[in-house]
Scaffold this motif. Structure first.
Motif, PDB file in Angstrom:
ATOM      1  N   THR A 223      44.054  76.497  19.927  1.00  0.00           N
ATOM      2  CA  THR A 223      42.925  76.026  18.949  1.00  0.00           C
ATOM      3  C   THR A 223      42.785  74.365  18.531  1.00  0.00           C
ATOM      4  O   THR A 223      42.054  73.886  18.610  1.00  0.00           O
ATOM      5  CB  THR A 223      42.883  76.675  17.588  1.00  0.00           C
ATOM      6  N   LEU A 224      44.087  73.956  18.200  1.00  0.00           N
ATOM      7  CA  LEU A 224      44.287  72.300  17.968  1.00  0.00           C
ATOM      8  C   LEU A 224      43.994  71.560  19.195  1.00  0.00           C
ATOM      9  O   LEU A 224      43.428  70.516  19.057  1.00  0.00           O
ATOM     10  CB  LEU A 224      45.663  72.018  17.655  1.00  0.00           C
ATOM     11  N   LYS A 225      44.162  72.058  20.596  1.00  0.00           N
ATOM     12  CA  LYS A 225      44.022  71.345  21.699  1.00  0.00           C
ATOM     13  C   LYS A 225      42.461  71.292  21.758  1.00  0.00           C
ATOM     14  O   LYS A 225      41.888  70.313  22.269  1.00  0.00           O
ATOM     15  CB  LYS A 225      44.633  71.928  22.855  1.00  0.00           C
ATOM     16  N   THR A 226      41.990  72.466  21.683  1.00  0.00           N
ATOM     17  CA  THR A 226      40.201  72.439  21.628  1.00  0.00           C
ATOM     18  C   THR A 226      39.716  71.704  20.556  1.00  0.00           C
ATOM     19  O   THR A 226      38.710  71.088  20.997  1.00  0.00           O
ATOM     20  CB  THR A 226      39.814  74.065  21.532  1.00  0.00           C
ATOM     21  N   LEU A 227      40.234  71.689  19.428  1.00  0.00           N
ATOM     22  CA  LEU A 227      39.692  70.768  18.412  1.00  0.00           C
ATOM     23  C   LEU A 227      39.858  69.036  18.904  1.00  0.00           C
ATOM     24  O   LEU A 227      38.906  68.392  18.754  1.00  0.00           O
ATOM     25  CB  LEU A 227      40.228  70.914  17.118  1.00  0.00           C
TER      26      LEU A 227
END
Length: 220
Positions: free
Chosen positions: A98-102
Motif C-alpha cells: 500500500t505504501l509503495k502505491t501511495l
C-alpha cells in the motif's frame, strides 16, 4: 501575494491515529490556506530507528487504544471499526504494498494522493480488509478516481516509487520523527519550523501559525 503555510504530514496507513489526524488536518486545509504536503512513510523503519515500540507489545497501551480510538472516531464522526486482528494486520501483513502505491501516486497523481490515502484507511479501519492485497489496492485506486489504475500499480513496483518511500521516511527521521502521525510546519513569515506528533495536535498547529481552531467540523 501571501505565502501559504507549508505543512508536511507523515503517515502510515497502519496507524488509526494517523487517519484521525489526517482527516482533521484536511478539514482545515482550505480555512487555514495550508500548503499541505502528504508524505507516506514506513512506520516500521521509523519505530526501529527511533527505538519506539508498537502498542501490541504493551498490554496496557493496547487495551487503552481499543477504547480510545473508538472515542476519537466518534468525536471526529469517522466510520471507524477496530481491526479484528490488529497485531496480525500490523505485524504480519504490514502495509508495504500500500505504501509503495501511495508513493507511486505521490509521483504520478499527487492530486489524488489525499483520496487514495483515505480509501486505504477506510479499507483497513472501516471495512477490515487486507490493504496489502492487490485487488483491494486496485479498488482503493478506483474509488480515488486514479486516471490509470494499471499504470499506478505497475509503477508502484518500480525503483522510483520505492525510493520515494525511502526518501519520505528518511526525511521524517531527519526531523526526529518517532511515530505517526508526524507533522512539520514551516512559518511563512519567520521560516521557523515546528514539529508535532499525534492526532490531537491540529489545534496547537493552528495556534503556532496564528489561525483559529473552530472544532472538528470547521466552516469551509
Amino acid at each position: 501575494m501571501a505565502v501559504r503555510t507549508q505543512v508536511k504530514f507523515y503517515y502510515d496507513i497502519l496507524s488509526p491515529y494517523a487517519w484521525f489526524g489526517f482527516e482533521n488536518l484536511c478539514r482545515y486545509q482550505k480555512p487555514w490556506d495550508l500548503d499541505l504536503q502528504l508524505r507516506p512513510m514506513n512506520i516500521w523503519k521509523i519505530m526501529s530507528e527511533s527505538g519506539n515500540t508498537g502498542p501490541w507489545r504493551n498490554p496496557s497501551k493496547f487495551s487503552f487504544m481499543n477504547r480510545d480510538t473508538q472515542m476519537v472516531a466518534e468525536m471526529l464522526d469517522l466510520p471507524y471499526k477496530p481491526s479484528s486482528n490488529f497485531a496480525e494486520a500490523a505485524a504480519v501483513r504490514g502495509s508495504f504494498p500500500t505504501l509503495k502505491t501511495l508513493a507511486a501516486c505521490q509521483i504520478l497523481y499527487p492530486d489524488h494522493l489525499e483520496e487514495l490515502s483515505r480509501q486505504s484507511w477506510l479499507g483497513l479501519y472501516s471495512r477490515d480488509i487486507d490493504i496489502t492485497d492487490e485487488g483491494n489496492i486496485r479498488h482503493f485506486a478506483r474509488a480515488a478516481q486514479i486516471p490509470d489504475v494499471d499504470k499506478l500499480i505497475e509503477f508502484s513496483s518500480c525503483n522510483e516509487a520505492k525510493q520515494q518511500l525511502v526518501d519520505n521516511t528518511t526525511e521524517a527521521l531527519d526531523s526526529k520523527c518517532f511515530g505517526a502521525p508526524w507533522y512539520t510546519v514551516t512559518n511563512p513569515t519567520t521560516g521557523k519550523r515546528e514539529k508535532f506528533f499525534g492526532h490531537d495536535r491540529v489545534e496547537m498547529l493552528g495556534w503556532v501559525i496564528g489561525k483559529e481552531y473552530k472544532g472538528h467540523h470547521p466552516p469551509q
